[in-house]
Design an enzyme around this catalytic site. Structure first.
Site, PDB file in Angstrom:
ATOM      1  N   HIS A 284      -2.414  10.331  -0.474  1.00 32.77           N
ATOM      2  CA  HIS A 284      -2.573   8.952  -0.928  1.00 32.77           C
ATOM      3  C   HIS A 284      -2.652   8.914  -2.458  1.00 32.77           C
ATOM      4  O   HIS A 284      -2.012   8.086  -3.092  1.00 32.77           O
ATOM      5  CB  HIS A 284      -3.843   8.398  -0.307  1.00 32.77           C
ATOM      6  CG  HIS A 284      -3.951   6.916  -0.422  1.00 32.77           C
ATOM      7  ND1 HIS A 284      -3.279   6.075   0.422  1.00 32.77           N
ATOM      8  CD2 HIS A 284      -4.623   6.134  -1.284  1.00 32.77           C
ATOM      9  CE1 HIS A 284      -3.543   4.826   0.087  1.00 32.77           C
ATOM     10  NE2 HIS A 284      -4.360   4.844  -0.947  1.00 32.77           N
TER      11      HIS A 284
ATOM     12  N   ASP B  28       4.326 -14.988  11.110  1.00 32.81           N
ATOM     13  CA  ASP B  28       2.989 -15.428  10.728  1.00 32.81           C
ATOM     14  C   ASP B  28       1.994 -14.303  11.012  1.00 32.81           C
ATOM     15  O   ASP B  28       1.563 -14.103  12.149  1.00 32.81           O
ATOM     16  CB  ASP B  28       2.660 -16.691  11.546  1.00 32.81           C
ATOM     17  CG  ASP B  28       1.306 -17.273  11.218  1.00 32.81           C
ATOM     18  OD1 ASP B  28       0.476 -16.578  10.597  1.00 32.81           O
ATOM     19  OD2 ASP B  28       1.064 -18.434  11.600  1.00 32.81           O
TER      20      ASP B  28
ATOM     21  N   LYS C 147      -7.036  -1.135  11.647  1.00 25.69           N
ATOM     22  CA  LYS C 147      -6.471  -1.498  10.336  1.00 25.69           C
ATOM     23  C   LYS C 147      -5.268  -0.601  10.031  1.00 25.69           C
ATOM     24  O   LYS C 147      -4.235  -1.049   9.543  1.00 25.69           O
ATOM     25  CB  LYS C 147      -7.553  -1.379   9.257  1.00 25.69           C
ATOM     26  CG  LYS C 147      -7.183  -2.002   7.919  1.00 25.69           C
ATOM     27  CD  LYS C 147      -6.352  -1.125   7.025  1.00 25.69           C
ATOM     28  CE  LYS C 147      -6.068  -1.785   5.687  1.00 25.69           C
ATOM     29  NZ  LYS C 147      -5.233  -0.960   4.807  1.00 25.69           N
TER      30      LYS C 147
ATOM     31  N   GLU D   3       0.830  -1.218   0.000  1.00 21.73           N
ATOM     32  CA  GLU D   3       0.000   0.000   0.000  1.00 21.73           C
ATOM     33  C   GLU D   3       0.858   1.261   0.000  1.00 21.73           C
ATOM     34  O   GLU D   3       1.703   1.447   0.892  1.00 21.73           O
ATOM     35  CB  GLU D   3      -0.909  -0.017   1.239  1.00 21.73           C
ATOM     36  CG  GLU D   3      -1.896   1.131   1.255  1.00 21.73           C
ATOM     37  CD  GLU D   3      -2.901   1.020   2.406  1.00 21.73           C
ATOM     38  OE1 GLU D   3      -3.259  -0.106   2.789  1.00 21.73           O
ATOM     39  OE2 GLU D   3      -3.305   2.079   2.920  1.00 21.73           O
TER      40      GLU D   3
HETATM   41  C1  MEV Z   1      -5.855   2.850   5.211  1.00 22.50           C
HETATM   42  O1  MEV Z   1      -5.086   1.736   4.835  1.00 22.50           O
HETATM   43  C2  MEV Z   1      -5.834   3.025   6.717  1.00 22.50           C
HETATM   44  C3  MEV Z   1      -6.717   4.132   7.285  1.00 22.50           C
HETATM   45  O2  MEV Z   1      -8.073   3.942   6.847  1.00 22.50           O
HETATM   46  C4  MEV Z   1      -6.625   4.040   8.791  1.00 22.50           C
HETATM   47  C5  MEV Z   1      -7.583   4.943   9.545  1.00 22.50           C
HETATM   48  O3  MEV Z   1      -8.652   5.273   9.031  1.00 22.50           O
HETATM   49  O4  MEV Z   1      -7.238   5.260  10.706  1.00 22.50           O
HETATM   50  C6  MEV Z   1      -6.307   5.502   6.783  1.00 22.50           C
END
Ligand code: MEV
Length: 432
Positions: free
Chosen positions: A376, A279, A263, A83
């Site tokens: 991004h 892992d 995430k 990413e």
């Molecule tokens: C994207 O890979 C991760 C985010 O969505 C994390 C977040 O919203 O805190 C930007």
């Protein structure tokens, strides 16, 4: 040699120069880095011995996060991730954290849990008592099955029997796995003790396997970021700090947000886990089970204001190894471990968790200010340029063109590439 993970301008270097700079900072021969990562770190013949039905190998970018300081020491964190933004954002946030003294981390002993399930137990309470009465014998039996681990200072430390009701019981064996992730060791223990546990319980043995909820192997990380270090072009540090705290509170109240919050954290943490051949499915399942331990899914890392500081606290179960596993055969993973340069598996876990915290901070800082899309999309444009056929210096040119047009699509990249070719062909020849 004292490492320094501050390398200003590293991102502007060519891949070859980055390898040289990293080699110098780490005291590794650059030829070794080249050999380990050039073809994705795994030759097809080796891959064929690792899993079944192999038809090839599959590469991902191998990068390093800079500026990471944990307990006063510098680490260059290896990261494998597809990413865009994740590595740059983690390095950038680690730099802000550094301004407040870096990450302060501590960890439990590397204790994993072996579970032995028992069914049809006639008297659960009595069986639990008998099993606890025979704890020393069971611990010895378990240790007998893992002599190498015991020689390295690990082994079974304690046991715990729990009555699950309806004739079902589970016995946990707590195994100190030292520098191994421990899955094989723990499964060996579970299988070795099962018959005796069955006898003692009067029931019937069921599953004998580790638990990935390794909540006796947790890492805790804190950091204190001075408010001024959070400043962005359009927002002062205090506004950013307060925005991050509000974002944290949102995640603490809402599982939908907590999932995305976590995430973002796992973006950085998993990248280190993968780069070191660990892992990541085990890490993921443990992390999310822990996040839901109180009955509602919660953020693993929370943020608060403390005067002129933003304070972060993270707690996560983390089963990482620095010995065994894919690092035995995967050159890239072995190099990842050398780059991480952690003395123990526990130290590696503290570094990985710190990179996770950095990723979380970077994401919240962007979300609490201008949003993540601008940065991004600028990076995403590069992948789209490549998909449109750009190579070499044209990647950056095409990326800038389509980003400037606000049309980041493969068609736009193809058109930009064709325009660049026409412009190059119609340019006057360079004068002698
Ligand atoms: C994207 O890979 C991760 C985010 O969505 C994390 C977040 O919203 O805190 C930007």
């Amino acid at each position: 040699m004292k490492r320094n993970s501050r390398m200003p301008g590293f991102y502007k270097l060519s891949v070859a120069d980055r390898r040289r700079a990293a080699a110098e900072a780490l005291g590794i021969d650059v030829a070794e880095i080249e050999a380990a990562v050039e073809d994705g770190g795994l030759a097809c013949e080796k891959a064929d011995k690792i899993i079944e039905n192999v038809i090839g190998t599959f590469s991902l970018p191998f990068a390093v996060a800079l500026n990471v300081q944990v307990n006063g020491e510098d680490f260059i964190a290896p990261m494998v991730v597809e990413e865009p933004s994740v590595v740059a954002a983690a390095s950038n946030a680690a730099k802000m954290v550094r301004e407040g003294g870096g990450f302060i981390a501590e960890a439990d002993d590397p204790i994993m849990i072996a579970q032995v399930q028992l069914d049809e137990v006639p008297d659960g309470a009595r069986a639990c008592t008998r099993i606890h009465q025979h704890a020393s014998e069971l611990i010895e039996l378990g240790n007998h099955a893992v002599p190498g681990l015991c020689r390295r200072g690990g082994g079974v430390r304690s046991i715990e029997a729990r009555d699950l009701g309806d004739g079902m019981l589970v016995v946990h064996f707590h195994v100190d796995c030292r520098d191994a992730m421990g899955a094989n060791l723990v499964n060996t223990v579970a299988e070795a003790v099962a018959d005796r546990v069955q006898e003692l319980s009067g029931g019937r043995t069921g599953l004998r396997i580790l638990s990935n909820l390794c909540d006796r192997r947790k890492v805790r990380v804190t950091c204190r970021v001075p408010t001024w270090a959070l400043t962005t072009d359009g927002y002062n540090g205090g506004e950013v700090r307060d925005g991050i705290v509000r974002a944290s509170r949102f995640a603490e109240r809402d599982p939908y947000r907590a999932t995305t919050h976590n995430k973002g954290l796992m973006n950085g943490l998993d990248a280190v886990v993968i780069a070191t051949g660990n892992d990541w499915r085990a890490v993921e399942s443990g992390a999310h089970a822990y996040a839901a331990r109180n009955g509602s899914y919660s953020p693993l890392c929370v943020w608060r204001a403390d005067g002129d500081y933003l304070v972060g606290s993270l707690e996560i179960p983390l089963s990482l190894g620095t010995v065994g596993g894919p690092s035995r055969v995967h050159d890239g993973a072995r190099m990842g471990l050398r780059v991480a340069n952690a003395r123990t598996a526990t130290e590696l876990a503290m570094v990985a968790a710190s990179v996770g915290m950095a990723s979380n901070l970077a994401a919240l800082r962007a979300l609490a200010t201008e949003g993540i899309q601008r940065g991004h999309m600028a990076l995403h444009a590069r992948s789209v340029a490549i998909a449109g056929g750009a190579i070499g210096a044209d990647v950056e040119r095409v990326a800038q063109l389509i980003h400037g047009l606000g049309d980041i699509t493969v068609d736009a990249a193809r058109r930009a590439l064709a325009d660049l070719a026409i412009a190059a062909n119609s340019a006057p020849p360079p004068s002698e």
